[in-house]
Design a protein around this motif. Structure first.
Motif, PDB file in Angstrom:
ATOM      1  N   ALA A 101       3.453  -1.254  18.393  1.00 26.78           N
ATOM      2  CA  ALA A 101       2.811  -2.167  17.443  1.00 26.78           C
ATOM      3  C   ALA A 101       3.209  -1.865  16.002  1.00 26.78           C
ATOM      4  N   ASP A 102       3.787  -0.697  15.771  1.00 24.84           N
ATOM      5  CA  ASP A 102       4.157  -0.316  14.409  1.00 24.84           C
ATOM      6  C   ASP A 102       5.372  -1.103  13.931  1.00 24.84           C
ATOM      7  N   LYS A 103       5.295  -1.568  12.700  1.00 28.97           N
ATOM      8  CA  LYS A 103       6.408  -2.289  12.098  1.00 28.97           C
ATOM      9  C   LYS A 103       7.314  -1.315  11.361  1.00 28.97           C
ATOM     10  N   ASP A 104       8.488  -1.787  11.012  1.00 28.37           N
ATOM     11  CA  ASP A 104       9.401  -1.000  10.196  1.00 28.37           C
ATOM     12  C   ASP A 104       8.701  -0.697   8.871  1.00 28.37           C
ATOM     13  N   PRO A 105       8.433   0.577   8.572  1.00 29.53           N
ATOM     14  CA  PRO A 105       7.705   0.916   7.347  1.00 29.53           C
ATOM     15  C   PRO A 105       8.353   0.365   6.079  1.00 29.53           C
ATOM     16  N   SER A 106       9.685   0.281   6.070  1.00 32.04           N
ATOM     17  CA  SER A 106      10.367  -0.188   4.863  1.00 32.04           C
ATOM     18  C   SER A 106      10.037  -1.641   4.541  1.00 32.04           C
ATOM     19  N   GLU A 107       9.617  -2.410   5.551  1.00 33.10           N
ATOM     20  CA  GLU A 107       9.309  -3.824   5.343  1.00 33.10           C
ATOM     21  C   GLU A 107       7.908  -4.052   4.784  1.00 33.10           C
ATOM     22  N   ILE A 108       7.034  -3.086   4.958  1.00 34.55           N
ATOM     23  CA  ILE A 108       5.631  -3.270   4.555  1.00 34.55           C
ATOM     24  C   ILE A 108       5.163  -2.243   3.526  1.00 34.55           C
ATOM     25  N   TRP A 109       6.047  -1.308   3.166  1.00 35.77           N
ATOM     26  CA  TRP A 109       5.613  -0.169   2.348  1.00 35.77           C
ATOM     27  C   TRP A 109       5.131  -0.581   0.959  1.00 35.77           C
ATOM     28  N   TYR A 110       5.831  -1.507   0.340  1.00 30.85           N
ATOM     29  CA  TYR A 110       5.453  -1.923  -1.015  1.00 30.85           C
ATOM     30  C   TYR A 110       4.036  -2.494  -1.031  1.00 30.85           C
ATOM     31  N   GLU A 111       3.764  -3.457  -0.143  1.00 30.81           N
ATOM     32  CA  GLU A 111       2.441  -4.070  -0.090  1.00 30.81           C
ATOM     33  C   GLU A 111       1.390  -3.070   0.380  1.00 30.81           C
ATOM     34  N   ARG A 112       1.783  -2.212   1.296  1.00 32.29           N
ATOM     35  CA  ARG A 112       0.860  -1.197   1.818  1.00 32.29           C
ATOM     36  C   ARG A 112       0.338  -0.307   0.700  1.00 32.29           C
ATOM     37  N   GLU A 113       1.232   0.110  -0.185  1.00 33.73           N
ATOM     38  CA  GLU A 113       0.828   1.009  -1.261  1.00 33.73           C
ATOM     39  C   GLU A 113       0.019   0.295  -2.339  1.00 33.73           C
ATOM     40  N   LEU A 114       0.261  -0.988  -2.545  1.00 29.44           N
ATOM     41  CA  LEU A 114      -0.581  -1.744  -3.472  1.00 29.44           C
ATOM     42  C   LEU A 114      -2.029  -1.757  -2.979  1.00 29.44           C
ATOM     43  N   LYS A 115      -2.201  -1.989  -1.683  1.00 30.68           N
ATOM     44  CA  LYS A 115      -3.549  -1.975  -1.109  1.00 30.68           C
ATOM     45  C   LYS A 115      -4.155  -0.576  -1.189  1.00 30.68           C
ATOM     46  N   PHE A 116      -3.306   0.430  -0.985  1.00 32.75           N
ATOM     47  CA  PHE A 116      -3.780   1.806  -1.076  1.00 32.75           C
ATOM     48  C   PHE A 116      -4.292   2.104  -2.482  1.00 32.75           C
ATOM     49  N   PHE A 117      -3.551   1.669  -3.493  1.00 33.89           N
ATOM     50  CA  PHE A 117      -3.988   1.878  -4.872  1.00 33.89           C
ATOM     51  C   PHE A 117      -5.299   1.149  -5.152  1.00 33.89           C
ATOM     52  N   ASP A 118      -5.431  -0.054  -4.616  1.00 32.88           N
ATOM     53  CA  ASP A 118      -6.675  -0.801  -4.811  1.00 32.88           C
ATOM     54  C   ASP A 118      -7.864  -0.008  -4.274  1.00 32.88           C
ATOM     55  N   SER A 119      -7.692   0.600  -3.108  1.00 31.59           N
ATOM     56  CA  SER A 119      -8.783   1.389  -2.523  1.00 31.59           C
ATOM     57  C   SER A 119      -9.051   2.650  -3.334  1.00 31.59           C
ATOM     58  N   ARG A 120      -7.985   3.258  -3.887  1.00 28.21           N
ATOM     59  CA  ARG A 120      -8.164   4.466  -4.705  1.00 28.21           C
ATOM     60  C   ARG A 120      -8.867   4.137  -6.024  1.00 28.21           C
ATOM     61  N   ILE A 121      -8.575   2.969  -6.576  1.00 27.77           N
ATOM     62  CA  ILE A 121      -9.226   2.557  -7.823  1.00 27.77           C
ATOM     63  C   ILE A 121     -10.723   2.376  -7.596  1.00 27.77           C
ATOM     64  N   VAL A 122     -11.071   1.724  -6.489  1.00 27.09           N
ATOM     65  CA  VAL A 122     -12.489   1.551  -6.148  1.00 27.09           C
ATOM     66  C   VAL A 122     -13.158   2.912  -5.993  1.00 27.09           C
ATOM     67  N   LEU A 123     -12.497   3.818  -5.285  1.00 23.33           N
ATOM     68  CA  LEU A 123     -13.058   5.152  -5.068  1.00 23.33           C
ATOM     69  C   LEU A 123     -13.223   5.905  -6.383  1.00 23.33           C
ATOM     70  N   ALA A 124     -12.212   5.834  -7.244  1.00 17.70           N
ATOM     71  CA  ALA A 124     -12.285   6.534  -8.528  1.00 17.70           C
ATOM     72  C   ALA A 124     -13.441   6.006  -9.377  1.00 17.70           C
ATOM     73  N   LYS A 125     -13.667   4.706  -9.324  1.00 18.64           N
ATOM     74  CA  LYS A 125     -14.786   4.126 -10.070  1.00 18.64           C
ATOM     75  C   LYS A 125     -16.126   4.556  -9.473  1.00 18.64           C
ATOM     76  N   GLN A 126     -16.168   4.716  -8.154  1.00 17.06           N
ATOM     77  CA  GLN A 126     -17.390   5.205  -7.515  1.00 17.06           C
ATOM     78  C   GLN A 126     -17.674   6.645  -7.930  1.00 17.06           C
ATOM     79  N   LEU A 127     -16.622   7.456  -8.015  1.00 15.16           N
ATOM     80  CA  LEU A 127     -16.784   8.828  -8.487  1.00 15.16           C
ATOM     81  C   LEU A 127     -17.304   8.836  -9.922  1.00 15.16           C
ATOM     82  N   GLN A 128     -16.812   7.903 -10.711  1.00 14.61           N
ATOM     83  CA  GLN A 128     -17.253   7.795 -12.098  1.00 14.61           C
ATOM     84  C   GLN A 128     -18.725   7.394 -12.173  1.00 14.61           C
TER      85      GLN A 128
END
Length: 220
Positions: A144-171
């Motif tokens: 079921a895994d896709k070629d990481p190179s095809e999804i990595w850019y979008e994957r990391e954008l979503k990852f950053f979005d989740s980290r931003i939410v978490l950082a604001k919660q810590l704040q």
């Protein structure tokens, strides 16, 4: 902000041992007993003679430090049991807040590279890409895994979005003072940088590892 070294260590130690010995069949009814059992198992192990030097390194030779260590460990682990029926009113609220802070700490540590300088993020991000891409190329990934190179850019954008939410919660929890603000600003800055340069960075990753699935696991 938590600055006391022993308190910092207890918090880390508590996250490691809070479910020691816990089986998959633990029901909500005996969850509190399970937490208490985890404490006793972890404490008994730490008290073994072979860990004497470790205990002295953690607490020194003063009994007061060891008493403080155990008391804080118990409180930290039991704070994760928000469904403990013995907690009511303000105690329940305090327990929920403590558990929330502990969970956020664990989550933050899991993706801490996103909350630091962009060069730190790309260093660890590249290693993760390497691991996942070579697994995909060698057929070790699931079907079921896709070629990481095809999804990595979008994957990391979503990852950053989740980290931003978490950082604001810590704040917002006001435990980390100005450090949380640094995390928020770093996550926002890194996301902007990734949005601008992420596609070219992924291409660089790919050019480095493409066709190298024969690389041994020892180099991952």
């Amino acid at each position: 902000m938590i600055t006391h070294p022993l308190t910092q260590f207890v918090l880390i130690y508590a996250t490691l041992v809070c479910d020691v010995g816990r089986g998959c069949d633990v029901t909500q009814a005996n969850k509190s007993n399970s937490k208490q059992d985890s404490i006793e198992r972890a404490w008994s192990l730490l008290m073994e003679p072979s860990f004497r030097d470790l205990r002295e390194f953690i607490c020194g030779k003063e009994q007061e430090q060891m008493v403080f260590f155990r008391r804080l460990l118990v409180k930290s682990i039991m704070a994760t049991d928000v469904n403990d029926g013995s907690l009511t009113g303000e105690d329940q609220k305090a327990s929920q807040k403590a558990m929330g802070i502990i969970e956020k700490l664990v989550q933050a540590s899991d993706g801490s590279h996103a909350l630091q300088h962009f060069s730190v993020f790309t260093k660890w991000n590249k290693l993760l890409f390497k691991e996942m891409y070579l697994a995909y190329e060698s057929g070790r990934a699931t079907t079921a895994d896709k070629d990481p190179s095809e999804i990595w850019y979008e994957r990391e954008l979503k990852f950053f979005d989740s980290r931003i939410v978490l950082a604001k919660q810590l704040q917002n929890c006001r435990v980390f003072n100005k450090v949380a603000e640094i995390y928020v600003n770093a996550a926002l800055s890194n996301r902007r940088e990734w949005e601008k340069t992420g596609r070219s960075i992924v291409k660089d990753y790919l050019s480095t590892y493409e066709g190298k699935s024969a690389v041994s696991d020892a180099t991952l």
